[in-house]
Write an enzyme that holds these catalytic residues in place. Structure first.
Site, PDB file in Angstrom:
ATOM      1  N   CYS A 154      -3.252   4.298   7.071  1.00  0.00           N
ATOM      2  CA  CYS A 154      -2.354   4.884   8.054  1.00  0.00           C
ATOM      3  C   CYS A 154      -3.195   5.421   9.210  1.00  0.00           C
ATOM      4  CB  CYS A 154      -1.503   6.018   7.517  1.00  0.00           C
ATOM      5  SG  CYS A 154      -0.474   5.561   6.133  1.00  0.00           S
TER       6      CYS A 154
ATOM      7  N   ARG B 272      -5.863   0.295  10.243  1.00  0.00           N
ATOM      8  CA  ARG B 272      -5.759   1.216   9.104  1.00  0.00           C
ATOM      9  C   ARG B 272      -4.427   1.098   8.382  1.00  0.00           C
ATOM     10  NH1 ARG B 272      -9.744   5.611   9.697  1.00  0.00           N
ATOM     11  NH2 ARG B 272      -8.643   6.577   7.982  1.00  0.00           N
TER      12      ARG B 272
ATOM     13  N   TRP C 141       0.666   2.374   6.319  1.00  0.00           N
ATOM     14  CA  TRP C 141       0.399   1.518   5.164  1.00  0.00           C
ATOM     15  C   TRP C 141       1.206   2.139   4.033  1.00  0.00           C
ATOM     16  CZ3 TRP C 141      -1.632   1.844   0.197  1.00  0.00           C
ATOM     17  CH2 TRP C 141      -2.014   0.635  -0.394  1.00  0.00           C
TER      18      TRP C 141
ATOM     19  N   ASN D 270      -0.973  10.963   6.571  1.00  0.00           N
ATOM     20  CA  ASN D 270      -1.842   9.986   5.933  1.00  0.00           C
ATOM     21  C   ASN D 270      -2.271  10.599   4.610  1.00  0.00           C
ATOM     22  OD1 ASN D 270      -3.714   8.047   5.301  1.00  0.00           O
ATOM     23  ND2 ASN D 270      -5.162   8.591   6.923  1.00  0.00           N
ATOM     24  N   GLY D 271      -2.059   9.899   3.487  1.00  0.00           N
ATOM     25  CA  GLY D 271      -2.412  10.447   2.185  1.00  0.00           C
ATOM     26  C   GLY D 271      -1.209  10.381   1.253  1.00  0.00           C
TER      27      GLY D 271
ATOM     28  N   GLU E  90     -19.005 -11.874  -3.079  1.00  0.00           N
ATOM     29  CA  GLU E  90     -18.550 -11.465  -1.744  1.00  0.00           C
ATOM     30  C   GLU E  90     -17.862 -12.633  -1.035  1.00  0.00           C
ATOM     31  OE1 GLU E  90     -17.952  -8.842  -0.359  1.00  0.00           O
ATOM     32  OE2 GLU E  90     -18.019  -9.178   1.799  1.00  0.00           O
TER      33      GLU E  90
ATOM     34  N   LYS F 128     -14.018 -12.470   0.293  1.00  0.00           N
ATOM     35  CA  LYS F 128     -13.655 -12.734   1.699  1.00  0.00           C
ATOM     36  C   LYS F 128     -12.552 -13.783   1.753  1.00  0.00           C
ATOM     37  CE  LYS F 128     -14.807  -9.972   3.258  1.00  0.00           C
ATOM     38  NZ  LYS F 128     -15.600  -8.909   2.734  1.00  0.00           N
TER      39      LYS F 128
ATOM     40  N   GLU G  74      -9.159 -12.412   0.418  1.00  0.00           N
ATOM     41  CA  GLU G  74      -8.580 -11.364   1.276  1.00  0.00           C
ATOM     42  C   GLU G  74      -7.859 -11.916   2.495  1.00  0.00           C
ATOM     43  OE1 GLU G  74     -12.103  -8.856   2.146  1.00  0.00           O
ATOM     44  OE2 GLU G  74     -10.750  -7.195   1.750  1.00  0.00           O
TER      45      GLU G  74
ATOM     46  N   HIS H 158     -19.603 -21.321 -19.601  1.00  0.00           N
ATOM     47  CA  HIS H 158     -19.020 -20.473 -20.649  1.00  0.00           C
ATOM     48  C   HIS H 158     -17.522 -20.250 -20.440  1.00  0.00           C
ATOM     49  CE1 HIS H 158     -22.979 -19.736 -22.281  1.00  0.00           C
ATOM     50  NE2 HIS H 158     -23.413 -19.407 -21.063  1.00  0.00           N
TER      51      HIS H 158
ATOM     52  N   LYS I  70      -7.827  -1.019   6.255  1.00  0.00           N
ATOM     53  CA  LYS I  70      -9.275  -0.916   6.388  1.00  0.00           C
ATOM     54  C   LYS I  70      -9.880   0.158   5.499  1.00  0.00           C
ATOM     55  CE  LYS I  70     -13.211  -1.933   8.193  1.00  0.00           C
ATOM     56  NZ  LYS I  70     -13.825  -3.144   7.615  1.00  0.00           N
TER      57      LYS I  70
HETATM   58  O1  M6R Z   1     -15.119   1.758   3.418  1.00  0.00           O
HETATM   59  P1  M6R Z   1     -15.624   1.300   2.102  1.00  0.00           P
HETATM   60  O2  M6R Z   1     -16.889   0.543   2.176  1.00  0.00           O
HETATM   61  O3  M6R Z   1     -15.705   2.406   1.088  1.00  0.00           O
HETATM   62  O4  M6R Z   1     -14.506   0.308   1.580  1.00  0.00           O
HETATM   63  C1  M6R Z   1     -14.564  -0.242   0.302  1.00  0.00           C
HETATM   64  C2  M6R Z   1     -13.552  -1.353   0.153  1.00  0.00           C
HETATM   65  O5  M6R Z   1     -12.253  -0.857   0.279  1.00  0.00           O
HETATM   66  C3  M6R Z   1     -13.775  -2.467   1.195  1.00  0.00           C
HETATM   67  O6  M6R Z   1     -15.074  -2.982   1.121  1.00  0.00           O
HETATM   68  C4  M6R Z   1     -12.768  -3.607   0.973  1.00  0.00           C
HETATM   69  O7  M6R Z   1     -13.033  -4.251  -0.236  1.00  0.00           O
HETATM   70  C5  M6R Z   1     -12.802  -4.566   2.159  1.00  0.00           C
HETATM   71  N1  M6R Z   1     -11.468  -4.966   2.485  1.00  0.00           N
HETATM   72  C6  M6R Z   1     -13.623  -5.760   1.886  1.00  0.00           C
HETATM   73  O8  M6R Z   1     -13.545  -6.717   2.882  1.00  0.00           O
END
Ligand code: M6R
Length: 613
Positions: free
Chosen positions: A2, A27, A74, A103-104, A486, A490, A493, A509, A608
């Site tokens: 948010c 956000r 969000w 926010n929260g 990773e 990516k 996501e 395995h 984010k």
């Molecule tokens: O801000 P942070 O590095 O703590 O965030 C951790 C994860 O939420 C963040 O890396 C998330 O997995 C991303 N969307 C990855 O692309």
């Protein structure tokens, strides 16, 4: 999660709020809204959808006020619809006494809602936030100063909040509060701002005051006043934002993600700037706040993080074990904080977070510190909660990362972990010559990452094929296993294609059962001690007619013979290979998402900065 922005000054507030919300949209982007006080009554505009929808709403139903609060959501409690969009208004019998953005999560909202409903407050939404608005309205009925009213409301709230609000009787005055969710005051000339992230106010002022947990603020065009809910008045500290406002502009790139991928040579330079000491074959990390003697006492390292930061931590595990011969455990921060894992006084706990606001990582930091462990943090966002609460640490200096899919922060984290591994190693068995080789390798990383970026045309060709797949395997060994994880994260996501990462050795395995002509495998396979074994694994996939995309050296003929596509990276010392190998995988996810027409910088269901548990 948010975005919050507030403005009070001489300008028309709505355009300032909309511009701020656009900068914060990464956000959360389920719905957007704003409230302002005009002629003693609260004007409300809000709607499900992006900030653009709010902008259109304001075009045919404008608000002329010079104060207001805005929000981009969000969803946590209640669907992403018009009614649940923020702001929420509080007041009896339809009166709008106050409008609140939040926010929260208010964890005790159900009990508070029952209490308020019994007193005649009518609720419109399913959100937890609406209780804050009605609690405020109830306190304002007593005729007290709004800030006093807010300070009486805050102790009733369990959970986390960044709050901003306007009250009908005080045009020009904003109120805010924070507990576990960031809020800053932007300090301008004859105008002030509130925001959940300084990014929102960067075009107007570089001066910001970060609120601390338990603090509330009253903001007017001329000044602002901070009070702690238990300790009374607080003298705020003004910090200066150290990046330029255009750091959060697209700068001609199609998406923030692409811009941030392409920034990675600079990211590596900035992460290492002033920290490589060639004459000692070591690294200098002053922010750790630990003496060489204290660091030498360390017998074990625990790294805790989430998502991409967790993958970077996993690279760190391989690097620290290799260079410093220290046992390392990598923990999901959300697990670490509730487990009762043994930590002795020779365990060094380090949390990693790009945003510095991730609720689970903050929880891990607090749990570690509560148990009496000095706890370090590797963080990008200067002044963030994790950065401020840690006992020491290292900033990434990667600049603002706006794309929801983290890219350059990963590279910066890996570079910083390499520096840390080098530093810890040089306090132990690592010789000067070995250390100097690592220094040289890190020094060469920016130029080599620049070479890796040249893989883009090959990536685009491979992306056409991957975009047809329903599921993709990512495989790598040793330092490249986290890179494979990773790459898979990516892809899933931003393109919504199912993807899993495994150590290459694990394939036989179980995951090999998935291999068929429709299921591509992406191998991370630069040359190294285990390369021959990786080639054998690729043969096994090929024997089962699985399409193969490989990240490897351009002159690797064996790899080229076995692969449908090779995404070329330059040869490099092993310790920096993850920084190169991740680049084509980031680009692959980007181009697959582009081909599929996905919303790359704002993927569905994500935000984010994950500031709720
Ligand atoms: O801000 P942070 O590095 O703590 O965030 C951790 C994860 O939420 C963040 O890396 C998330 O997995 C991303 N969307 C990855 O692309």
């Amino acid at each position: 999660m948010c975005g919050i922005v507030g403005y009070t000054g001489a300008k028309e507030a709505a355009p300032v709020l909309v511009a701020g919300l656009r900068r914060l949209e990464y956000r959360g982007y389920d719905s957007a809204g704003m409230a302002a006080v005009e002629a003693g009554s609260i004007e409300l505009r809000k709607q499900a959808g992006r900030v653009q929808v709010l902008e259109e709403l304001l075009r045919w139903d404008p608000v002329a006020a010079t104060n207001g609060v805005g929000h981009t959501r969000w969803a946590t409690h209640g669907r992403a619809d018009d009614v649940n969009a923020h702001p929420h208004v509080g007041g009896r019998e339809g009166r709008r006494s106050v409008a609140v953005v939040h926010n929260g999560v208010i964890e005790n909202y159900a009990a508070l809602r029952r209490e308020l409903e019994a007193e005649g407050f009518a609720f419109r939404s399913q959100t937890d936030t609406e209780v804050v608005a009605h609690l405020m309205a109830r306190e304002l009925e007593r005729g007290d100063e709004p800030l006093d009213a807010l300070l009486r409301v805050l102790p009733r709230l369990e959970g986390t909040y960044g709050l901003a609000m306007v009250t009908a009787d005080r045009p020009g005055e904003l109120l805010g509060a924070r507990l576990g969710s960031p809020l800053v005051v932007g300090v301008g000339e004859g105008e002030h701002f509130l925001a959940s992230d300084p990014v929102a106010v960067a075009p107007y002022t570089a001066n910001v005051a970060y609120l601390q947990d338990g603090e509330a603020v009253r903001v007017t065009p001329r000044d602002f006043e901070v009070r702690h809910r238990e300790r009374g008045p607080i003298a705020p500290r003004i910090d200066r934002i150290d990046w330029k406002p255009d750091a959060v502009e697209l700068g001609g790139h199609a998406h923030y993600m692409l811009k941030e991928i392409r920034e990675q040579p600079d990211t590596a330079t900035n992460a290492c700037r002033g920290r490589l000491v060639r004459a000692e074959g070591s690294a200098r990390l002053g922010g750790l706040n630990m003496t060489a003697r204290q660091l030498r006492r360390v017998r074990r390292v625990v790294l805790a993080a989430c998502g991409t930061s967790w993958h970077a931590a996993l690279v760190g595990e391989y690097l620290i074990e290799r260079l410093a011969h220290l046992p390392v455990e990598v923990e999901y921060a959300g697990e670490f904080r509730y487990r009762n894992g043994p930590l002795d006084d020779r365990t060094l706990v380090i949390v990693l977070s790009q945003s510095g606001e991730t609720a689970d990582t903050l929880g891990a930091l607090r749990e570690s510190r509560r148990r009496g462990h000095p706890t370090l943090a590797i963080v990008n966002t200067v002044g963030s909660t994790i950065a401020r609460e840690a006992d020491g640490g290292v900033y990434l200096h990667a600049g603002p990362e706006i794309g929801v899919a983290s890219t350059k922060a990963f590279s910066a984290q890996v570079a910083v972990l390499a520096l840390l591994a080098l530093h810890l190693g040089r306090l132990r068995q690592l010789s000067f010559t070995e250390g100097a080789a690592v220094v040289d390798a890190l020094g060469s990383a920016p130029a080599l990452i620049g070479e890796a970026l040249k893989a883009e045309p090959a990536v685009e060709a491979a992306a056409d094929r991957i975009a047809q797949a329903r599921s993709v395997l990512f495989l790598g060994r040793d330092l490249h296993y986290p890179v494979a994880l990773e790459g898979a994260l990516k892809l899933k996501e931003i393109s919504y294609i199912h993807a899993e990462g495994y150590p290459t050795s694990e394939m036989k395995h179980g995951p090999i059962a998935l291999i068929d002509p429709q299921t591509p495998s992406v191998f991370v396979a630069p040359r190294g001690p285990l390369h021959a074994k990786t080639l054998s694994n690729i043969e096994e996939v090929r024997a089962r007619r699985g399409p193969i995309v490989s990240v490897g050296l351009a002159d690797d003929e064996d790899l080229a013979r076995l692969s449908d596509h090779v995404l070329p990276i330059p040869d490099a010392p092993e310790v920096i290979q993850p920084l190169l190998a991740v680049v084509p995988l980031q680009l692959l996810a980007y181009h697959v998402a582009r081909i599929k027409g996905c919303d790359i910088d704002k993927p569905r269901n994500l935000a984010k900065s994950v500031t709720v548990e």
